[in-house]
Design a protein around this motif. Structure first.
Motif, short mmCIF file in Angstrom:
data_model
loop_
_atom_site.label_atom_id
_atom_site.label_comp_id
_atom_site.label_asym_id
_atom_site.label_seq_id
_atom_site.Cartn_x
_atom_site.Cartn_y
_atom_site.Cartn_z
N PHE A 38 0.87 -1.18 0.00
CA PHE A 38 0.00 0.00 0.00
C PHE A 38 0.90 1.23 0.00
O PHE A 38 1.46 1.61 1.01
N PHE A 39 1.07 1.83 -1.18
CA PHE A 39 1.96 2.98 -1.31
C PHE A 39 1.27 4.27 -0.86
O PHE A 39 1.91 5.17 -0.36
N ASN A 40 -0.03 4.39 -1.10
CA ASN A 40 -0.80 5.59 -0.80
C ASN A 40 -0.15 6.84 -1.39
O ASN A 40 -0.17 7.92 -0.80
N ASP A 41 0.47 6.70 -2.55
CA ASP A 41 1.10 7.81 -3.25
C ASP A 41 0.90 7.60 -4.74
O ASP A 41 1.51 6.70 -5.31
N PRO A 42 0.01 8.38 -5.33
CA PRO A 42 -0.76 9.46 -4.72
C PRO A 42 -1.86 8.91 -3.81
O PRO A 42 -2.25 7.75 -3.93
N ALA A 43 -2.33 9.77 -2.90
CA ALA A 43 -3.41 9.38 -2.00
C ALA A 43 -4.66 9.08 -2.82
O ALA A 43 -4.80 9.54 -3.96
N LEU A 56 -8.85 7.03 -13.05
CA LEU A 56 -8.23 6.13 -12.09
C LEU A 56 -6.94 5.52 -12.63
O LEU A 56 -6.22 4.86 -11.90
N TRP A 57 -6.62 5.75 -13.90
CA TRP A 57 -5.38 5.22 -14.46
C TRP A 57 -4.16 5.82 -13.76
O TRP A 57 -3.05 5.37 -13.96
N ASN A 58 -4.35 6.80 -12.90
CA ASN A 58 -3.25 7.38 -12.13
C ASN A 58 -2.95 6.59 -10.86
O ASN A 58 -2.08 6.97 -10.10
N CYS A 79 -8.15 0.65 -7.44
CA CYS A 79 -7.38 1.48 -6.53
C CYS A 79 -7.64 0.96 -5.13
O CYS A 79 -8.43 0.06 -4.92
N HIS A 80 -7.02 1.56 -4.15
CA HIS A 80 -7.23 1.15 -2.76
C HIS A 80 -8.48 1.80 -2.18
O HIS A 80 -8.55 2.09 -1.00
N GLY A 81 -9.48 1.99 -3.00
CA GLY A 81 -10.77 2.52 -2.57
C GLY A 81 -11.77 2.51 -3.72
O GLY A 81 -12.84 1.95 -3.61
N GLN A 82 -11.41 3.10 -4.83
CA GLN A 82 -12.31 3.23 -5.96
C GLN A 82 -11.91 2.27 -7.09
O GLN A 82 -10.87 1.64 -7.04
N HIS A 130 2.36 3.75 -9.15
CA HIS A 130 2.40 4.40 -7.84
C HIS A 130 3.47 5.47 -7.85
O HIS A 130 4.31 5.54 -8.74
N GLY A 131 3.44 6.32 -6.86
CA GLY A 131 4.40 7.42 -6.73
C GLY A 131 3.89 8.67 -7.40
O GLY A 131 2.99 8.65 -8.22
N SER A 132 4.50 9.79 -7.03
CA SER A 132 4.12 11.10 -7.57
C SER A 132 5.34 11.82 -8.11
O SER A 132 6.47 11.58 -7.67
N GLY A 133 5.09 12.70 -9.07
CA GLY A 133 6.16 13.54 -9.62
C GLY A 133 7.31 12.72 -10.15
O GLY A 133 7.12 11.75 -10.89
N GLU A 134 8.53 13.08 -9.75
CA GLU A 134 9.73 12.38 -10.21
C GLU A 134 9.81 10.95 -9.66
O GLU A 134 10.58 10.14 -10.17
N ASN A 135 9.04 10.65 -8.63
CA ASN A 135 9.05 9.32 -8.03
C ASN A 135 7.97 8.40 -8.61
O ASN A 135 7.71 7.33 -8.08
N ARG A 136 7.36 8.82 -9.71
CA ARG A 136 6.31 8.04 -10.36
C ARG A 136 6.91 6.76 -10.93
O ARG A 136 7.94 6.79 -11.61
#
Length: 181
Positions: A38-43, A56-58, A79-82, A130-136
């Motif tokens: 569970f990365f939760n990134d992005p939330a 949701l492809w993000n 996703c971890h919810g939707q 998973h991940g955001s920005g440069e950490n995607r």
């Protein structure tokens, strides 16, 4: 039938426990379960858990079921919810989906009605994001081989890298795919 996503889209090994996707028979459809870190990134997006959500492809996990003769496919995103389930046309469809987060792991379970699948599904691929920005990070069950990467290439869902997939391997050899809706 179980698959582990062990590589990034460009064939590097992942640096965490792989996302696991399991397909099994369900009542009136294909049961798809995804589990992994569970990365939760992005939330999670700001939508109610258990409901369809656009873009949701993000997030997290997606599987594509392809009829390679027509290039029609069904896209299932968890996703971890939707969740989101789309036909190639972009039409959003309802689906039963449950998810649970336990510590640093999550699981999601969906029932994909047979009427959603294009006729003659014969290929598939799955992805984890998973991940955001440069950490995607973009991961693929069937990644693009290193020797076939082009300079400046970005992650994408190229159909030529999908692999053979038969629903009969899950449902039994005598099983016949029901008509699409």
């Amino acid at each position: 039938m179980q698959f582990d996503i062990e590589h990034t889209w460009d064939s590097d090994p992942v640096n965490h426990d792989p996302i696991r996707i399991t397909f099994s028979p369900g009542q009136g459809g294909l049961r798809m379960e995804a589990s992994g870190p569970f990365f939760n990134d992005p939330a999670a997006p700001a939508g109610p858990p258990g409901h369809a959500f656009p873009e949701l492809w993000n997030y997290e996990v997606e599987s594509f079921f392809l009829d390679s003769t027509t290039e029609n496919y069904l896209e299932v995103e968890l996703c971890h919810g939707q969740h989101l389930i789309l036909l190639l046309s972009g039409q959003q469809l309802p689906m039963v989906f449950n998810t649970k987060i336990t510590g640093d792991r999550w699981t999601g379970e969906a029932l994909i009605p047979w009427t959603y699948f294009p006729p003659n599904v014969n290929k598939m691929n799955s992805y984890a994001i998973h991940g955001s920005g440069e950490n995607r990070i973009y991961e693929a069950l069937y990644p693009i081989p290193k020797e076939e990467l082009e300079e400046g290439q970005k992650p994408n869902h190229r159909l030529e890298y999908f692999k053979d997939f038969r629903l009969q391997n899950i449902m039994g050899e005598g099983w016949v795919q029901p008509e699409s809706g």
